[in-house]
Enzyme design. Sequence first.
Site, PDB file in Angstrom:
ATOM      1  N   LEU A 127       0.828  -1.205   0.000  1.00  0.00           N
ATOM      2  CA  LEU A 127       0.000   0.000   0.000  1.00  0.00           C
ATOM      3  C   LEU A 127       0.864   1.258   0.000  1.00  0.00           C
ATOM      4  O   LEU A 127       0.724   2.116  -0.861  1.00  0.00           O
ATOM      5  CB  LEU A 127      -0.936  -0.005   1.209  1.00  0.00           C
ATOM      6  CG  LEU A 127      -1.825   1.219   1.403  1.00  0.00           C
ATOM      7  CD1 LEU A 127      -2.780   1.389   0.233  1.00  0.00           C
ATOM      8  CD2 LEU A 127      -2.613   1.121   2.721  1.00  0.00           C
ATOM      9  N   ILE A 165       7.847  -2.210   2.570  1.00  0.00           N
ATOM     10  CA  ILE A 165       7.050  -3.419   2.441  1.00  0.00           C
ATOM     11  C   ILE A 165       7.692  -4.564   3.231  1.00  0.00           C
ATOM     12  O   ILE A 165       8.790  -5.031   2.893  1.00  0.00           O
ATOM     13  CB  ILE A 165       6.866  -3.821   0.973  1.00  0.00           C
ATOM     14  CG1 ILE A 165       6.286  -2.656   0.176  1.00  0.00           C
ATOM     15  CG2 ILE A 165       5.995  -5.066   0.872  1.00  0.00           C
ATOM     16  CD1 ILE A 165       4.984  -2.112   0.710  1.00  0.00           C
ATOM     17  N   THR A 166       7.002  -5.009   4.279  1.00  0.00           N
ATOM     18  CA  THR A 166       7.442  -6.181   5.047  1.00  0.00           C
ATOM     19  C   THR A 166       7.399  -7.410   4.153  1.00  0.00           C
ATOM     20  O   THR A 166       6.420  -7.629   3.446  1.00  0.00           O
ATOM     21  CB  THR A 166       6.538  -6.390   6.267  1.00  0.00           C
ATOM     22  OG1 THR A 166       6.606  -5.237   7.103  1.00  0.00           O
ATOM     23  CG2 THR A 166       6.970  -7.610   7.075  1.00  0.00           C
ATOM     24  N   ARG A 275      18.359  -9.842  41.265  1.00  0.00           N
ATOM     25  CA  ARG A 275      19.415  -8.851  41.533  1.00  0.00           C
ATOM     26  C   ARG A 275      19.307  -8.331  42.965  1.00  0.00           C
ATOM     27  O   ARG A 275      18.224  -7.924  43.415  1.00  0.00           O
ATOM     28  CB  ARG A 275      19.268  -7.685  40.544  1.00  0.00           C
ATOM     29  CG  ARG A 275      20.234  -6.535  40.738  1.00  0.00           C
ATOM     30  CD  ARG A 275      21.635  -6.898  40.339  1.00  0.00           C
ATOM     31  NE  ARG A 275      22.469  -5.694  40.233  1.00  0.00           N
ATOM     32  CZ  ARG A 275      23.776  -5.730  40.059  1.00  0.00           C
ATOM     33  NH1 ARG A 275      24.404  -6.899  39.955  1.00  0.00           N
ATOM     34  NH2 ARG A 275      24.462  -4.613  39.960  1.00  0.00           N
ATOM     35  N   GLY A 346      19.198  -1.588  34.333  1.00  0.00           N
ATOM     36  CA  GLY A 346      20.363  -0.704  34.425  1.00  0.00           C
ATOM     37  C   GLY A 346      21.311  -0.925  33.264  1.00  0.00           C
ATOM     38  O   GLY A 346      20.899  -1.043  32.110  1.00  0.00           O
ATOM     39  N   GLU A 370       1.199   0.157  10.016  1.00  0.00           N
ATOM     40  CA  GLU A 370      -0.269   0.067   9.918  1.00  0.00           C
ATOM     41  C   GLU A 370      -0.941   1.391  10.288  1.00  0.00           C
ATOM     42  O   GLU A 370      -2.021   1.412  10.875  1.00  0.00           O
ATOM     43  CB  GLU A 370      -0.826  -1.067  10.799  1.00  0.00           C
ATOM     44  CG  GLU A 370      -0.148  -2.403  10.631  1.00  0.00           C
ATOM     45  CD  GLU A 370      -0.449  -3.084   9.309  1.00  0.00           C
ATOM     46  OE1 GLU A 370      -0.918  -2.393   8.385  1.00  0.00           O
ATOM     47  OE2 GLU A 370      -0.203  -4.283   9.202  1.00  0.00           O
TER      48      GLU A 370
END
Length: 398
Positions: A127, A165-166, A275, A346, A370
Site C-alpha cells: 500500500l 514493504i514487510t 538482583r 540498568g 499500519e
Amino acid sequence: MTVERVLPTGDARDLLDLVRDLIAKEIAPRASADEAAGTFPREVFATLGRAGLLGLPYPEEHGGAAQPYEVYLQVIEELAAGWLAVGLGVSVHTLSCFPVAAYGTDEQRAALLPDMLGGEWLGAYCLSEPQSGSDAAALTTRAVPGTDGHDGHDGYTVDGVKAWITHGGVADFYTLMARTSADGARGISCLHVPAGVEGLSFGAPERKMGMRSSPTAQVRFDGVRLPPEALLGAEGEGFRIAMAALDGGRLGIAACAVGVAQAAFDVATAYAAERRQFGSRIIDFQGVGFMLADMATQIAAARALYLDAARLRDAGRPYGTRAAMAKLFATDMCMRVTTDAVQVLGGYGYVEDFPAERHMREAKVLQIVEGTNQVQRLVIGRALAKQAGRADQTGQAG
C-alpha cells in the site's frame, strides 16, 4: 511468565498450548542470534503453516482454522513475545490474505487460499509508497487496464514503486493497491501479484533499528503484466478493501505490542527478583516495585482493549474506531514498558546479553506501521466528531 487467558473453547486452549510449545522449541531460542545476523527465518513460517497457524481466522474449506479473531490475536501476542519478526510477519501475512478471502470470487479463493493459508506461500501487503504513506489515497502506482495497443495484452500493466514493504523480496505473493483511474480514492483497485512475474524487482533491504531479521524493502513494478483475474473485488474498490484490511491489521499490531511488552516485563521482573543491592532484592525497593506495577497494569489494560475490539469484530459489529484505539494505546504502552524494562536492568539493559534492548528497539516500529499513532488519533477524532454530529442532529429533531 505464562499469561492466564480466558479462551472461548477447549480447542482454543489446546491451540495456545501448541503455539507456546512451538515458540519454546522453534522460535525463541534462535531469535537473538538471527536478529543479530539479520537472517530471515523463512522455514519458521513454513513450520507455522504446517501447524495451521497461518490461516487461523479464515474458513476451514480453504485451509484455514475458522478461529475467532479473539483467539487469533492471542496467538499473535504469544508469537510476538517469542520473536516480533515472526508475530508481525504472521500478522502481515494474514492482512495480505484478507482481500482474497473477503472480496475474491469463489474461483479465486479456491485457487489461491489453500497455498496462502497452508504455509506454501508467504504474503506481503503493498500500500505505502515513497511519497504517500499516511495519505494512502494519494498513491500513484498505476495499473492500466485493457489492451496495451501493441500485442493485445488483456488485463493490467503495472508501473510504480511501493515502499516499506514487510517481506519485500522474500514473499511469494504481493497484495497490491494500485490506481486504475484518476478518480481519487475511488480510482484505486486491489490486485494479486505472484512473485516471479517479469518486471517485478526489489530494492535493497532497509537497514533498520530493530526487526533486522524481517526484510523491509521497496517493491518495484516496471511494466508488470497481470491477467484480468488478478483483480480482487471490483475496479475502484481497492481503497475500501485496503481500509477494511487495515482495521484487522491494526489489531494484529496491538497484539504484537502487548506481546513485546509482556516479554520485556518478564525479563525485568525476573532480573529484579534475582538482583540484590544493599542486602535486598531490588524488586523489594519501592521505586522498582512501583515501576513494575505500572508496567503490569498497562499491559493488562492494552490486552483488554484489543480483545474488546476483537470481540466486536467477531460479533459482526463496527470495530474500526476501537481497533485504532487499541493500536494507539498498545503501541504507546509498549514503548513505555520496554524503556522501563531497560531501566530496571540498568547497565545490563543496554547490552545484548539480555533481550531488553532488542525489545526496546522493536517497540518503536509498532508506533509507525499500519498507520502511525498520529493517524490513529486522527481516525479516532473523526469518529468522535461524526458521533457528536449525529447526536446534535437527533437533539434538534427532538
